[in-house]
Design a protein around this motif. Structure first.
Motif, PDB file in Angstrom:
ATOM      1  N   ASN A  62      41.986  49.075  42.815  1.00  0.00           N
ATOM      2  CA  ASN A  62      41.503  50.286  42.149  1.00  0.00           C
ATOM      3  C   ASN A  62      40.397  49.973  41.143  1.00  0.00           C
ATOM      4  N   ARG A  63      40.496  48.824  40.503  1.00  0.00           N
ATOM      5  CA  ARG A  63      39.487  48.429  39.515  1.00  0.00           C
ATOM      6  C   ARG A  63      38.349  47.615  40.139  1.00  0.00           C
ATOM      7  N   LYS A  64      38.391  47.452  41.449  1.00  0.00           N
ATOM      8  CA  LYS A  64      37.378  46.662  42.170  1.00  0.00           C
ATOM      9  C   LYS A  64      37.290  45.243  41.602  1.00  0.00           C
ATOM     10  N   GLU A  66      38.607  42.502  43.263  1.00  0.00           N
ATOM     11  CA  GLU A  66      39.134  41.714  44.374  1.00  0.00           C
ATOM     12  C   GLU A  66      38.823  40.224  44.230  1.00  0.00           C
ATOM     13  N   SER A  67      37.633  39.899  43.718  1.00  0.00           N
ATOM     14  CA  SER A  67      37.281  38.477  43.574  1.00  0.00           C
ATOM     15  C   SER A  67      37.977  37.877  42.366  1.00  0.00           C
ATOM     16  N   GLU A  68      38.277  36.587  42.473  1.00  0.00           N
ATOM     17  CA  GLU A  68      38.949  35.908  41.358  1.00  0.00           C
ATOM     18  C   GLU A  68      38.076  35.884  40.117  1.00  0.00           C
ATOM     19  N   GLU A  69      36.773  35.749  40.308  1.00  0.00           N
ATOM     20  CA  GLU A  69      35.866  35.715  39.159  1.00  0.00           C
ATOM     21  C   GLU A  69      35.881  37.040  38.404  1.00  0.00           C
ATOM     22  N   ALA A  70      35.828  38.146  39.161  1.00  0.00           N
ATOM     23  CA  ALA A  70      35.852  39.462  38.512  1.00  0.00           C
ATOM     24  C   ALA A  70      37.173  39.692  37.805  1.00  0.00           C
ATOM     25  N   PHE A  71      38.253  39.252  38.426  1.00  0.00           N
ATOM     26  CA  PHE A  71      39.578  39.429  37.836  1.00  0.00           C
ATOM     27  C   PHE A  71      39.712  38.632  36.547  1.00  0.00           C
TER      28      PHE A  71
END
Length: 245
Positions: A62-64, A66-71
């Motif tokens: 939901n927060r887009k 998906e990538s580990e870096e973004a998370f």
């Protein structure tokens, strides 16, 4: 490293005492106690690990993130760890399980015990902080010199279609003096002005309607019982609170 250091602000160590002093000065202790009580209460409530993973994946999607870096960037920007985030995501579900386990089996008996709280009431109501005005309103309505609609539309900021009707709403939402007066009344009877602190109110009952015990009401009853218990528990903890010198 000082073991009393809780965090660093611009490379300056902040001690536990300094942090607690800020919480006390800003009147945050009640919120802190509530969180601690909730943590202790829900610590034994377990969710299926698969459900925890689902919640975390749904959040990231939901927060887009998906990538580990973004998370990882999200966690860093919000001063969170994955475990703290998971704690927040699972809290509502654990609370629901706890409420259901503790009060669910008694929901029907609680409804029967406090059934009058859940009656739906429809009535007419006009109010002002001027007692003389409301006395005049009472007599004009009682003597049928004016209708509720015409009187309601004479009040300041009244809408063109104002009719003074309220409801149907749950009886528990009414001020106790008004609810008591309406319960003693018969439909259509104009009741004498009732003083409520700075307000003077004139009301008339239209109808009481028994509320059926459905899933929505059952959920509401369980939540109300939980909220009342939590408030009482927090008050008890606050009364015993002590701070280190």
């Amino acid at each position: 490293m000082d073991s009393n250091t809780t965090l660093w602000l611009d490379d300056q160590p902040i001690s536990e005492k300094s942090l607690m002093d800020v919480l006390r000065r800003t009147d945050q202790i009640s919120s802190l106690v509530k969180e601690l009580v909730m943590d202790q209460t829900l610590s034994e409530v377990k969710l299926d690990p698969g459900r925890e993973t689902e919640l975390l994946n749904e959040f990231r999607e939901n927060r887009k993130l998906e990538s580990e870096e973004a998370f990882k960037t999200f966690l860093s920007n919000n001063q969170l760890t994955e475990q703290l985030l998971l704690h927040n995501l699972t809290r509502p579900y654990k609370e629901g399980l706890y409420r259901e386990e503790r009060w669910g089996p008694r929901a029907n008996s609680l409804y029967l015990k406090h059934k009058d709280r859940y009656d739906l009431v429809t009535f007419r109501r006009l109010e002002s902080n001027n007692a003389d005005v409301m006395q005049e309103v009472f007599f004009r309505l009682k003597d049928r010199e004016d209708s509720w609609e015409t009187m309601a539309r004479q009040f300041p900021d009244a809408k063109p279609d104002a009719d003074a009707r309220v409801g149907p709403i749950p009886a528990r939402q009414l001020n106790p003096p008004i609810l008591e007066a309406l319960r003693r009344s018969s439909p259509g009877t104009i009741l004498r002005p009732i003083c409520l602190r700075e307000k003077v109110v004139v009301v008339a009952l239209e109808q009481f309607e028994a509320c059926s015990f459905d899933d929505e009401l059952r959920t509401r009853i369980i939540k109300e019982e939980f909220d009342a218990w939590l408030q009482e528990e927090c008050s008890r903890m606050l009364s015993k609170l002590r701070f280190a010198p």
